[in-house]
Scaffold this motif. Structure first.
Motif, PDB file in Angstrom:
ATOM      1  N   LEU A  65      -2.313  65.369  30.438  1.00 20.52           N
ATOM      2  CA  LEU A  65      -0.823  65.538  30.650  1.00 20.52           C
ATOM      3  C   LEU A  65      -0.193  65.358  29.131  1.00 20.52           C
ATOM      4  CD1 LEU A  65      -0.002  63.618  33.907  1.00 20.52           C
ATOM      5  CD2 LEU A  65      -0.256  66.285  33.573  1.00 20.52           C
ATOM      6  N   TYR A  66      -0.760  64.421  28.504  1.00 24.19           N
ATOM      7  CA  TYR A  66      -0.154  63.965  27.053  1.00 24.19           C
ATOM      8  C   TYR A  66      -0.391  65.230  26.148  1.00 24.19           C
ATOM      9  CZ  TYR A  66       0.062  62.324  22.307  1.00 24.19           C
ATOM     10  OH  TYR A  66       0.285  61.949  21.213  1.00 24.19           O
ATOM     11  N   GLY A  67      -1.391  65.848  26.217  1.00 19.01           N
ATOM     12  CA  GLY A  67      -1.789  67.114  25.391  1.00 19.01           C
ATOM     13  C   GLY A  67      -0.613  68.184  25.889  1.00 19.01           C
ATOM     14  N   ILE A  68      -0.436  68.539  27.076  1.00 15.80           N
ATOM     15  CA  ILE A  68       0.291  69.446  27.530  1.00 15.80           C
ATOM     16  C   ILE A  68       2.063  69.229  27.227  1.00 15.80           C
ATOM     17  CG2 ILE A  68       1.436  70.814  29.637  1.00 15.80           C
ATOM     18  CD1 ILE A  68      -1.239  70.253  30.841  1.00 15.80           C
ATOM     19  N   ALA A  69       2.411  67.954  27.410  1.00 17.58           N
ATOM     20  CA  ALA A  69       3.707  67.453  27.170  1.00 17.58           C
ATOM     21  C   ALA A  69       3.969  67.771  25.714  1.00 17.58           C
ATOM     22  CB  ALA A  69       3.872  66.210  27.670  1.00 17.58           C
ATOM     23  N   ASP A  70       2.877  67.232  24.603  1.00 19.29           N
ATOM     24  CA  ASP A  70       2.965  67.324  23.247  1.00 19.29           C
ATOM     25  C   ASP A  70       3.362  68.497  22.949  1.00 19.29           C
ATOM     26  OD1 ASP A  70       3.075  66.008  20.541  1.00 19.29           O
ATOM     27  OD2 ASP A  70       1.344  67.111  20.398  1.00 19.29           O
ATOM     28  N   ARG A  71       2.482  69.517  23.384  1.00 15.76           N
ATOM     29  CA  ARG A  71       2.490  71.271  22.897  1.00 15.76           C
ATOM     30  C   ARG A  71       3.759  71.679  23.199  1.00 15.76           C
ATOM     31  NH1 ARG A  71      -0.207  73.025  19.254  1.00 15.76           N
ATOM     32  NH2 ARG A  71      -1.841  71.838  19.782  1.00 15.76           N
ATOM     33  N   TYR A  72       4.500  71.390  24.248  1.00 18.26           N
ATOM     34  CA  TYR A  72       5.663  71.751  24.757  1.00 18.26           C
ATOM     35  C   TYR A  72       6.918  71.074  24.405  1.00 18.26           C
ATOM     36  CZ  TYR A  72       3.665  75.620  27.489  1.00 18.26           C
ATOM     37  OH  TYR A  72       2.889  76.561  27.956  1.00 18.26           O
ATOM     38  N   ASP A  73       6.727  69.860  23.855  1.00 15.92           N
ATOM     39  CA  ASP A  73       7.931  68.850  23.402  1.00 15.92           C
ATOM     40  C   ASP A  73       8.592  68.720  25.026  1.00 15.92           C
ATOM     41  OD1 ASP A  73       7.271  68.670  20.666  1.00 15.92           O
ATOM     42  OD2 ASP A  73       8.642  70.078  20.087  1.00 15.92           O
ATOM     43  N   ALA A  74       7.917  68.409  25.886  1.00 18.18           N
ATOM     44  CA  ALA A  74       8.239  68.373  27.094  1.00 18.18           C
ATOM     45  C   ALA A  74       9.406  67.073  27.455  1.00 18.18           C
ATOM     46  CB  ALA A  74       7.275  67.979  28.228  1.00 18.18           C
ATOM     47  N   GLN A  75      10.669  67.377  28.085  1.00 24.75           N
ATOM     48  CA  GLN A  75      11.532  66.130  28.175  1.00 24.75           C
ATOM     49  C   GLN A  75      10.905  65.197  28.860  1.00 24.75           C
ATOM     50  OE1 GLN A  75      14.494  68.893  30.265  1.00 24.75           O
ATOM     51  NE2 GLN A  75      16.019  68.040  28.557  1.00 24.75           N
ATOM     52  N   GLY A  76      10.890  64.028  28.315  1.00 23.90           N
ATOM     53  CA  GLY A  76      10.441  62.813  29.154  1.00 23.90           C
ATOM     54  C   GLY A  76       8.926  62.511  28.776  1.00 23.90           C
ATOM     55  N   GLY A  77       8.205  63.268  28.048  1.00 25.96           N
ATOM     56  CA  GLY A  77       6.974  63.335  27.735  1.00 25.96           C
ATOM     57  C   GLY A  77       6.032  63.642  28.919  1.00 25.96           C
ATOM     58  N   ARG A  79       4.888  61.186  31.069  1.00 20.81           N
ATOM     59  CA  ARG A  79       5.206  60.823  32.163  1.00 20.81           C
ATOM     60  C   ARG A  79       6.276  61.546  33.209  1.00 20.81           C
ATOM     61  NH1 ARG A  79       4.801  56.541  28.511  1.00 20.81           N
ATOM     62  NH2 ARG A  79       3.521  54.856  29.239  1.00 20.81           N
ATOM     63  N   GLN A  80       7.322  61.927  32.552  1.00 15.77           N
ATOM     64  CA  GLN A  80       8.196  63.046  33.407  1.00 15.77           C
ATOM     65  C   GLN A  80       7.242  64.115  33.760  1.00 15.77           C
ATOM     66  OE1 GLN A  80      11.432  62.343  34.115  1.00 15.77           O
ATOM     67  NE2 GLN A  80      11.078  64.119  35.372  1.00 15.77           N
ATOM     68  N   LEU A  81       6.537  64.668  32.957  1.00 16.28           N
ATOM     69  CA  LEU A  81       5.686  65.949  33.497  1.00 16.28           C
ATOM     70  C   LEU A  81       4.818  65.580  34.653  1.00 16.28           C
ATOM     71  CD1 LEU A  81       4.376  68.708  32.852  1.00 16.28           C
ATOM     72  CD2 LEU A  81       2.923  67.557  31.398  1.00 16.28           C
ATOM     73  N   TYR A  82       4.226  64.176  34.659  1.00 12.87           N
ATOM     74  CA  TYR A  82       3.586  63.870  35.828  1.00 12.87           C
ATOM     75  C   TYR A  82       4.371  63.807  37.077  1.00 12.87           C
ATOM     76  CZ  TYR A  82       0.815  60.864  38.912  1.00 12.87           C
ATOM     77  OH  TYR A  82       0.132  60.340  39.999  1.00 12.87           O
ATOM     78  N   VAL A 104       6.838  72.884  33.350  1.00 16.20           N
ATOM     79  CA  VAL A 104       7.156  71.996  32.205  1.00 16.20           C
ATOM     80  C   VAL A 104       8.521  72.113  31.629  1.00 16.20           C
ATOM     81  CG1 VAL A 104       6.337  71.369  29.945  1.00 16.20           C
ATOM     82  CG2 VAL A 104       4.612  72.352  31.604  1.00 16.20           C
ATOM     83  N   ARG A 105       9.184  70.947  31.586  1.00 19.75           N
ATOM     84  CA  ARG A 105      10.706  71.090  30.931  1.00 19.75           C
ATOM     85  C   ARG A 105      10.543  71.149  29.523  1.00 19.75           C
ATOM     86  NH1 ARG A 105      14.208  66.577  34.370  1.00 19.75           N
ATOM     87  NH2 ARG A 105      13.219  66.873  36.277  1.00 19.75           N
ATOM     88  N   SER A 106      10.451  72.361  28.838  1.00 23.16           N
ATOM     89  CA  SER A 106      10.051  72.670  27.582  1.00 23.16           C
ATOM     90  C   SER A 106      11.365  72.436  26.768  1.00 23.16           C
ATOM     91  CB  SER A 106       9.465  74.081  27.247  1.00 23.16           C
ATOM     92  OG  SER A 106       9.326  74.035  25.997  1.00 23.16           O
ATOM     93  N   THR A 107      11.229  71.754  25.611  1.00 20.62           N
ATOM     94  CA  THR A 107      12.482  71.702  24.505  1.00 20.62           C
ATOM     95  C   THR A 107      12.040  72.489  23.185  1.00 20.62           C
ATOM     96  OG1 THR A 107      11.704  69.645  23.960  1.00 20.62           O
ATOM     97  CG2 THR A 107      13.459  69.544  25.644  1.00 20.62           C
ATOM     98  N   LYS A 108      11.095  73.255  23.252  1.00 15.55           N
ATOM     99  CA  LYS A 108      10.544  73.830  21.945  1.00 15.55           C
ATOM    100  C   LYS A 108      11.605  74.847  21.605  1.00 15.55           C
ATOM    101  CE  LYS A 108       6.018  73.086  21.046  1.00 15.55           C
ATOM    102  NZ  LYS A 108       5.900  72.684  19.708  1.00 15.55           N
ATOM    103  N   LYS A 109      11.660  75.200  20.368  1.00 18.70           N
ATOM    104  CA  LYS A 109      12.623  75.888  19.728  1.00 18.70           C
ATOM    105  C   LYS A 109      12.100  77.373  19.481  1.00 18.70           C
ATOM    106  CE  LYS A 109      15.562  72.666  17.374  1.00 18.70           C
ATOM    107  NZ  LYS A 109      15.884  72.228  15.930  1.00 18.70           N
ATOM    108  N   ALA A 110      13.075  78.172  19.788  1.00 18.39           N
ATOM    109  CA  ALA A 110      12.414  79.564  19.476  1.00 18.39           C
ATOM    110  C   ALA A 110      12.562  79.921  18.313  1.00 18.39           C
ATOM    111  CB  ALA A 110      13.426  80.749  20.323  1.00 18.39           C
ATOM    112  N   GLU A 111      11.589  81.014  17.934  1.00 17.14           N
ATOM    113  CA  GLU A 111      11.442  81.381  16.626  1.00 17.14           C
ATOM    114  C   GLU A 111      12.630  82.427  16.186  1.00 17.14           C
ATOM    115  OE1 GLU A 111       8.549  79.247  15.464  1.00 17.14           O
ATOM    116  OE2 GLU A 111       9.309  80.842  13.898  1.00 17.14           O
ATOM    117  N   PRO A 112      13.118  82.605  14.853  1.00 25.14           N
ATOM    118  CA  PRO A 112      14.031  83.379  14.436  1.00 25.14           C
ATOM    119  C   PRO A 112      13.831  84.888  14.868  1.00 25.14           C
ATOM    120  CG  PRO A 112      13.734  82.108  12.677  1.00 25.14           C
ATOM    121  CD  PRO A 112      12.634  81.714  13.627  1.00 25.14           C
ATOM    122  N   SER A 113      14.901  85.485  15.644  1.00 26.42           N
ATOM    123  CA  SER A 113      14.794  86.906  16.231  1.00 26.42           C
ATOM    124  C   SER A 113      14.339  87.983  15.104  1.00 26.42           C
ATOM    125  CB  SER A 113      16.159  87.217  16.894  1.00 26.42           C
ATOM    126  OG  SER A 113      16.409  86.376  17.966  1.00 26.42           O
TER     127      SER A 113
END
Length: 244
Positions: A65-77, A79-82, A104-113
């Motif tokens: 769960l830590y690895g998935i949350a870190d990869r997506y910058d998941a909201q709440g890390g 613990r929230q993912l769980y 996953v509540r992702s907060t990643k940023k999109a690349e420039p179009s």
């Protein structure tokens, strides 16, 4: 945010075109000016736009769960993912079975179009990256616990080496993650030393590394917390050669 435009007077007529660029529901209207006799103007690059949304992810062997949350910058890390996926995962957040569909509540940023009809959606790109990153696995033994802890420590800027961690573990617990000291002064005071690196509860609470289990008997959580403490007091776990 307000946007300003600079206009210059010309004698030839203008053709105004508008390109909308954005990600998700956010969009920016960018006016482009060009002569009617000229070919289509180069589309301007849109600025990076923050996206916040739900991403579907299917777990693979070796995922945490830590690895998935870190990869997506998941909201709440993690613990929230769980919390969001507890029904699918089960009662043990450390036991992740392959093939489980997570939201996953992702907060990643999109690349420039970019001006390309072949551009893949941000969501698909993020899933592909997560799938590739999840290929790394750790053995469920002392070697694997140390290596996983070192990867987390590298992300958090906590110093320490494999040799320094292993040396101190063998002195403190002989590699037993369930080790507990019930006889020394800490135990008499009601805070026995626990786990691989014999950390007492107050120290674990102070130096616990976010993203690891909040359990002093969890091998990776115990190692990272102890190394975080050692870094604050001694500069690194590598500098510890006795009771600390």
């Amino acid at each position: 945010m307000s946007r300003g435009q600079h206009r210059r007077t010309r004698t030839s007529p203008f053709a105004r075109r508008v390109i909308a660029a954005g990600a998700g529901t956010a969009a920016l209207a960018l006016p482009l000016l060009g002569a009617t006799t000229a070919s289509a103007a180069e589309p301007a690059k849109a600025p990076t736009v923050a996206t916040v949304g739900s991403v579907s992810y299917t777990t693979k062997k070796g995922d945490t769960l830590y690895g998935i949350a870190d990869r997506y910058d998941a909201q709440g890390g993690w613990r929230q993912l769980y919390k969001d996926n507890r029904k699918a995962i089960g009662d043990d957040p450390r036991l992740i079975h392959p093939g489980v569909d997570l939201k996953v509540r992702s907060t990643k940023k999109a690349e420039p179009s970019k001006a390309s009809t072949a551009s893949a959606p941000v969501k698909e790109s993020a899933v592909a990256q997560a799938t590739q990153a999840s290929a790394k696995t750790y053995a469920d033994n002392l070697d694997g616990w140390i290596r996983e802890a070192l990867d987390i420590m590298a992300q958090k800027g906590i110093p320490g080496s494999y040799e320094g961690i292993h040396r101190n573990i063998m002195r403190e617990s002989s590699g037993n993650p369930a080790a507990i000291n019930n006889w020394d002064s800490n135990a008499i005071a009601g805070t026995p030393s626990k786990g691989l690196l014999q950390v007492i509860d107050p120290t674990f609470a102070t130096y616990h590394v976010p993203g690891t289990a909040y359990d002093p008997f969890d091998p990776v959580a115990n190692i990272t917390a102890a190394c975080n403490y050692a870094a604050a007091r001694y500069g690194s776990i590598d500098n510890v050669n006795g009771p600390y």
